[in-house]
Design an enzyme around this catalytic site. Structure first.
Site, PDB file in Angstrom:
ATOM      1  N   ARG A  45     -12.527  20.753 -11.908  1.00  0.00           N
ATOM      2  CA  ARG A  45     -11.955  20.926 -10.625  1.00  0.00           C
ATOM      3  C   ARG A  45     -11.060  22.274 -10.758  1.00  0.00           C
ATOM      4  NH1 ARG A  45      -7.496  18.783 -10.123  1.00  0.00           N
ATOM      5  NH2 ARG A  45      -7.501  17.671 -12.247  1.00  0.00           N
ATOM      6  N   LYS A  83     -12.551  14.024  -5.252  1.00  0.00           N
ATOM      7  CA  LYS A  83     -11.191  14.139  -5.132  1.00  0.00           C
ATOM      8  C   LYS A  83     -10.979  14.343  -3.918  1.00  0.00           C
ATOM      9  CE  LYS A  83     -10.322  12.283  -9.233  1.00  0.00           C
ATOM     10  NZ  LYS A  83      -9.819  11.019  -9.624  1.00  0.00           N
ATOM     11  N   HIS A 134      -4.198   6.322  -8.806  1.00  0.00           N
ATOM     12  CA  HIS A 134      -5.414   7.092  -9.651  1.00  0.00           C
ATOM     13  C   HIS A 134      -5.396   6.052 -10.901  1.00  0.00           C
ATOM     14  CE1 HIS A 134      -6.839  10.732 -12.185  1.00  0.00           C
ATOM     15  NE2 HIS A 134      -7.826  10.109 -11.558  1.00  0.00           N
ATOM     16  N   SER A 160      -7.667  12.386 -15.957  1.00  0.00           N
ATOM     17  CA  SER A 160      -8.882  12.558 -16.592  1.00  0.00           C
ATOM     18  C   SER A 160      -9.034  12.463 -18.269  1.00  0.00           C
ATOM     19  CB  SER A 160      -9.895  13.625 -16.141  1.00  0.00           C
ATOM     20  OG  SER A 160     -11.055  14.029 -16.914  1.00  0.00           O
ATOM     21  N   LYS A 209      -9.372   5.612 -18.525  1.00  0.00           N
ATOM     22  CA  LYS A 209      -9.397   4.879 -17.481  1.00  0.00           C
ATOM     23  C   LYS A 209     -11.053   4.002 -17.353  1.00  0.00           C
ATOM     24  CE  LYS A 209      -8.632   7.291 -13.945  1.00  0.00           C
ATOM     25  NZ  LYS A 209      -8.928   8.352 -14.659  1.00  0.00           N
ATOM     26  N   THR A 210     -12.009   4.914 -17.264  1.00  0.00           N
ATOM     27  CA  THR A 210     -13.221   4.197 -17.243  1.00  0.00           C
ATOM     28  C   THR A 210     -13.709   3.288 -18.520  1.00  0.00           C
ATOM     29  OG1 THR A 210     -14.032   6.161 -15.543  1.00  0.00           O
ATOM     30  CG2 THR A 210     -15.611   4.906 -16.882  1.00  0.00           C
ATOM     31  N   ASP A 214     -11.457   4.272 -11.234  1.00  0.00           N
ATOM     32  CA  ASP A 214     -10.801   5.604 -10.797  1.00  0.00           C
ATOM     33  C   ASP A 214      -9.636   5.567  -9.848  1.00  0.00           C
ATOM     34  OD1 ASP A 214     -10.317   8.164 -11.884  1.00  0.00           O
ATOM     35  OD2 ASP A 214     -11.353   8.892 -10.142  1.00  0.00           O
ATOM     36  N   ARG A 261     -20.415  14.806 -17.364  1.00  0.00           N
ATOM     37  CA  ARG A 261     -20.223  13.666 -16.538  1.00  0.00           C
ATOM     38  C   ARG A 261     -21.377  13.072 -16.211  1.00  0.00           C
ATOM     39  NH1 ARG A 261     -14.575  12.037 -15.163  1.00  0.00           N
ATOM     40  NH2 ARG A 261     -13.567  13.963 -15.578  1.00  0.00           N
TER      41      ARG A 261
END
Length: 542
Positions: A67, A208, A227, A245, A249-250, A264, A330
């Site tokens: 980002r 996002k 988030h 990130s 989380k994933t 996410d 990714r």
């Protein structure tokens, strides 16, 4: 397949609400709601990528592999002036600048192919947002199709988006005339319900941008936007995992023993938790079948998009250990590529709330129990680390940061708006709260080692299954957190971070250094919270 002049529809009907409503005219072709095989064909025809041995579409994002937060702007308007959290996260830009950039982008897209996906954000029909994603490239359209929810065929003809993202990665803004900071621009216009993304091929900007839109819309309706990832156990117990990130989380929500709700972005309404998305966007650096079997398998399938993943030039086998293209490589895939996912994308109210941090200093406990007041403190603090590749300009090393609400870059409103709703929901539903450090152990980043995923999984499973409820705890002297004295399948010395450091004095100094940073950062929120939250905070030794 219907072919009506420049308009090509390959899946269902074309919306009667044409792209001319977004300002697009004179395009050579407008490809509507194409499916993965059709987008593969277009992507290969346009030389946008290649196929892996498993059939994943592999592409590169070029210069921008993460980002670009310094290139995001919020368009000023009197109707929103008092409600936006203005500052570095939401930089103001005049409406006249947006109009000029939009006109140039539309002119740029003339005589070009564009790809349209009409889709939804939000699994709960009560809060579902119709969105249109218009892209310059086929593979970005495939990403959008993977990540958002697909309408039924019969809904397409009458589909009318409430918000639109127009992404033209080879269109560049002009800082001198546009008021931007670089050739990249992410312009969010709330009154016109439009987001323009130019200059960057990184697909996270699309995803996002819409997350930020949901963070604007839903809190006004009393819905907590988060988030976080979420999953549900066999008994119906729901867990949510906050984190930025790279914090896990994933990974932690992709658990074969629990059903994933989403990985996410979620909302928490009076009905319970619901996923915003229809796909996953997982980091792939060092991805392995042993450590993350579900994500590994999903990343090696037809329909998956692999960004900045290195391929063997002969075998086309992906090398997930090679970060030469990007540490932030990714994998984007539909959520149903995972074996154990919720059919509805919805669950009940969370029994457990886990806040994840990738502690770059290696001094926070790997798991600790928090009181409700400590949970509010750590939610507003949002401590983690920016590691190489997750943001533009981060090419090596790591940087400690406090990202309030574990998602500061995506908050259009002041953080206390979200904290207030979360605090009310924790109190109402009596959720258990945990802080989990998925970062470093035995030393700071560059000296210590990343926490073993197997240990983190064991600790989280023990917490969610109630196995830590009767375990003795010891209060951490630096951070005031309650650390379990034992956990199944985890060595006891791992639970106490000081024990993993060879230089205990260096640990003490580093821990106090981080405690001072916590204390200094929270000063901005002290007047916004009650005495109990302030008392529960971290206070460095005098």
């Amino acid at each position: 397949m219907a072919d009506i002049g420049p308009y090509i529809s390959s899946f269902g009907d074309i919306s009667s609400f044409g792209v001319n409503n977004q300002g697009l005219t004179g395009n050579s072709s407008v490809h509507w709601n194409q499916t993965a095989p059709q987008l593969y064909e277009a992507g290969l025809r346009r030389n946008e990528g290649v196929l892996s041995i498993d059939g994943a579409f592999v592409t590169k994002t070029g210069e921008y592999t993460g980002r670009s937060p310094k290139d995001k702007f919020m368009i000023e308007d009197p109707s929103i002036q008092d409600d936006v959290w203005w500052g570095p996260v939401n930089q103001p830009l005049g409406a006249d600048k947006f109009t000029a950039v939009h006109a140039r982008m539309m002119d740029y897209l003339k005589d070009k192919e564009v790809f349209v996906q009409d889709c939804y954000c939000g699994a709960d029909p009560a809060y579902r947002l119709p969105v249109r994603i218009i892209t310059e490239n086929a593979w970005h359209s495939l990403f959008a199709r993977n990540m958002f929810l697909q309408p039924a065929n019969e809904e397409l003809a009458g589909f009318q988006p409430e918000w639109t993202v127009i992404q033209a990665p080879d269109f560049h803004s002009n800082p001198e005339t546009d008021g931007t900071n670089s050739e990249v621009c992410i312009l969010v216009n709330i009154p016109s319900k439009t987001v323009l993304v130019g200059g960057s091929h990184y697909t996270g900007e699309i995803k996002k941008s819409i997350f930020g839109v949901m963070n604007w819309i839903l809190p006004a309706l009393g819905v907590m936007t988060m988030h976080c990832s979420a999953n549900v156990g066999a008994s119906g117990d729901v867990a949510i995992f906050f984190g930025l990130s790279g914090t896990g989380k994933t990974t932690l929500s992709s658990d074969s023993t629990r059903t994933m709700i989403g990985d996410d972005e979620h909302g928490w309404s009076d009905n319970g938790v619901f996923n915003f998305e229809g796909g996953c966007y997982a980091k792939t650096i060092n991805l392995s079948a042993e450590a993350e079997p579900e994500i590994y398998a999903a990343s090696r399938r037809f329909g998956t998009v692999l960004e900045n993943v290195v391929l063997d030039p002969v075998t086309r086998m992906p090398d997930f250990d090679d970060g030469s293209l990007a540490e932030n490589a990714r994998s984007s895939y539909p959520i149903d590529f995972l074996d154990n996912v919720s059919d509805t994308g919805m669950g009940g109210h969370p029994d457990n709330i886990v806040m994840l941090t990738a502690d770059a200093f290696g001094v926070l406990p790997p798991i600790s129990k928090m009181t409700a007041e400590q949970a509010m403190y750590h939610f507003l603090s949002g401590y983690t680390a920016k590691v190489a590749g997750t943001e533009r300009g981060m090419t090596s090393g790591a940087e400690a940061t406090f990202s309030t609400c574990f998602g500061a870059p995506f908050l259009p409103r002041h953080p206390t708006v979200y904290a207030k709703i979360l605090g009310e929901r924790i109190a109402k539903h009596k959720s258990n709260c945990w802080l989990v450090n998925t970062g470093w152990s035995g030393g700071a980043y560059g000296v210590g080692e990343r926490m073993k995923i197997a240990h983190t999984r064991a600790m989280v499973r023990a917490a969610l299954d109630g196995k830590l409820a009767t375990t003795g705890v010891a209060e951490d002297p630096n951070f005031g957190l309650l650390v379990p004295e034992g956990c199944p399948d985890v060595p006891s010395d791992v639970l106490a971070p000081r024990n993993t450091w060879s230089d205990k004095g260096e640990y003490d100094n580093t821990a106090q250094h981080l405690a001072k940073q916590f204390e200094e950062n929270f000063k901005q929120f002290e007047s916004h919270v009650g005495d109990e939250v302030n008392k529960a905070g971290i206070h460095a030794a005098a």
